[in-house]
Design a protein around this motif. Structure first.
Motif, mmCIF file in Angstrom:
data_model
loop_
_atom_site.group_PDB
_atom_site.id
_atom_site.type_symbol
_atom_site.label_atom_id
_atom_site.label_comp_id
_atom_site.label_asym_id
_atom_site.label_seq_id
_atom_site.Cartn_x
_atom_site.Cartn_y
_atom_site.Cartn_z
ATOM 1 N N LEU A 86 0.031 39.591 34.633
ATOM 2 C CA LEU A 86 1.427 39.141 33.897
ATOM 3 C C LEU A 86 1.041 38.295 32.614
ATOM 4 N N LEU A 89 7.259 39.321 33.246
ATOM 5 C CA LEU A 89 6.204 40.166 32.704
ATOM 6 C C LEU A 89 5.689 39.269 31.538
ATOM 7 N N ARG A 114 -0.534 35.715 41.063
ATOM 8 C CA ARG A 114 -1.045 36.693 40.175
ATOM 9 C C ARG A 114 -1.643 36.211 38.935
ATOM 10 N N GLY A 136 -2.134 35.126 35.261
ATOM 11 C CA GLY A 136 -1.497 35.222 34.297
ATOM 12 C C GLY A 136 -2.295 35.160 32.764
#
Length: 488
Positions: free
Chosen positions: A208, A248, A390, A392
């Motif tokens: 992301l 995103l 996640r 980043g």
């Protein structure tokens, strides 16, 4: 002819534009984003790391040069140009007065931002307020700004800048500052850089982007293809473990998960994979994105119990909550037996101590691999919380090699009129790793240097007889200044 062209719209670009204007140059800034998304990644920032030898306004105690340098040396593992790093460090001790002169205001360290009251000065209103302040000052001083103006290529001759192109439009200037950021929002480039891992996965497909969607690396790619000297590894980046539910692009600060050091982190197999308490969070938070990127599926979970609540900056999304460890495993979709075993082994390894999240305390594990070196308290008090993580990406470290004048190099030789600042050259200082606020220190220092040097290069081209114009001081607008801004 225009004196100085600045390509980019974030902190470094604005510092360059303001400094060049202060030095008497006519300045045009080209921002790729529309006005409402101006500022690049700087709009998502909130502080700058500052050297100081004694308490200063919002900063307490002292944070001397050598300690700053050692902090940077530690997180980069020695992958840094000490000469350029110390330029940024020393400049950070004096930049706040200049920033205030352009409308930036500061406030004490935020509640929940542990350990930063001594090292970091926070912007009142955050990065967006800083960007807006600089734009107001630029307008008063007569800096022209164009939005929706992405530069896709340059005209270069023997390492000298001649013009930039926005589509079919050619824009000439006597000197240029490149401050257009890294390539983190080009997902194809990230995929190319990271490749396929040993499990056959393409890690970058699960990344992301914390920052702007407009940092596609177009100018950087052009410069590298044109023979500019590069620095940095394309897989190295300021990469943070963020909430897996983040958007995103443009998730910013609020998607960061800051409770890692207060609990444990497990991967898809419900196994721990790194020491969550090895050092203070502002020094180590930026390693966790890369750690998660190396896990199966590029996903992990930060797990805490009720004792951790109120001790960290809460994220924008609530975590998964459960009344027992087994229930939390089921809610997170993890193997229940493996998760219960991991937490049980961790709890059994915790040794009693005096818990203190403001220092490197003596609460640690014993006989556990990987260990937890500090702040190791059993996870035994419901309710329990889990946050999916996640990688980043904030900004990438592949960039242009520069010298102490911020001059771009070609074949080891500095350009006479082409300079770089901010994320486009941060890899000179940040070969890997990160510590909170240092990106803004690099951008501010080298943005100002690049702007001053570009103005000097422009004067040199105009000849010794050229009259040096005087920039309007911040806060005082002239009709010409207003016209320039309105035209932008």
């Amino acid at each position: 002819m225009l004196d100085v062209l600045v390509v980019g719209g974030g902190n470094a670009a604005l510092c360059a534009a303001l400094s060049a204007r202060e030095a008497g140059a006519s300045v045009l800034l080209l921002e790729a984003a529309p006005r409402e998304w101006r500022g690049g990644n700087s709009a998502h920032t909130r502080n700058i790391r500052c050297m100081h030898d004694a308490p200063q306004d919002v900063l307490v105690d002292a944070y001397p040069e050598e300690e700053y340098w050692q902090d940077l040396l530690t997180v980069t593992g020695g992958l840094t140009d000490e000469r350029l790093a110390r330029i940024a460090i020393r400049a950070s001790s004096t930049c706040r007065d200049w920033m205030r002169g352009h409308g930036v205001r500061f406030q004490p360290s935020l509640s929940g931002a542990l350990h930063t009251a001594r090292t970091n000065a926070f912007f009142m209103g955050g990065g967006k307020a800083l960007v807006n302040a600089y734009h107001r000052s630029a307008q008063r001083m007569g800096v022209a700004v164009r939005y929706d103006a992405p530069v896709d290529r340059l005209a270069l001759r023997d390492g000298r800048f001649e013009a930039s192109f926005v589509g079919g439009e050619r824009i000439e200037a006597r000197a240029c500052v490149l401050a257009a950021g890294g390539f983190e929002s080009d997902l194809d480039w990230l995929r190319e850089a990271w490749g396929r891992n040993e499990r056959g996965e393409w890690p970058a497909e699960n990344f992301l982007i914390r920052g702007t969607r407009y940092n596609r690396g177009t100018v950087l790619r052009f410069m590298l293809d044109a023979g500019a000297d590069s620095v940095g590894d394309p897989t190295q980046a300021h990469m943070v473990a963020i909430d897996a539910r983040a958007p995103l692009y443009d998730g910013g600060i609020c998607t960061r998960i800051d409770c890692v050091s207060l609990g444990v982190v497990v991967n898809r197999e419900a196994a721990r994979f790194h020491d969550e308490g090895e050092d203070f969070w502002p020094k180590r938070y930026a390693i966790w994105g890369r750690l998660v990127a190396q896990q199966p599926g590029q996903i992990a979970w930060s797990v805490i119990d009720a004792k951790a609540l109120g001790r960290f900056m809460p994220p924008v999304f609530p975590g998964v909550r459960a009344g027992s460890i087994a229930e939390l495993a089921r809610a997170l979709g993890l193997d229940e037996a493996a998760f219960v075993r991991t937490i049980g082994e961790y709890n059994a390894a915790c040794r009693p101590g005096s818990f203190d999240h403001t220092r490197l305390d003596d609460c640690r594990t014993e006989g556990l691999a990987p260990p937890k070196s500090h702040w190791a308290l059993p996870i035994d008090t419901p309710p329990f919380h889990g946050y999916a993580l996640r990688p980043g990406v904030t900004f990438t470290y592949l960039g242009l090699r520069v010298d102490e004048r911020a001059a771009v190099h070609f074949g080891g030789e500095p350009s006479a009129n082409l300079f770089a600042a901010g994320e486009m050259m941060a890899g000179n200082v940040l070969g890997q790793g990160y510590t909170a606020g240092v990106g803004m220190a690099i951008g501010t220092a080298f943005g100002r240097i690049a702007g001053e040097r570009a103005a000097a290069a422009s004067r040199a081209q105009r000849g010794p007889a050229a009259r040096r114009t005087t920039a309007t001081p911040p806060g005082r607008a002239t009709p010409a200044d207003t016209e320039a801004s309105d035209a932008a």
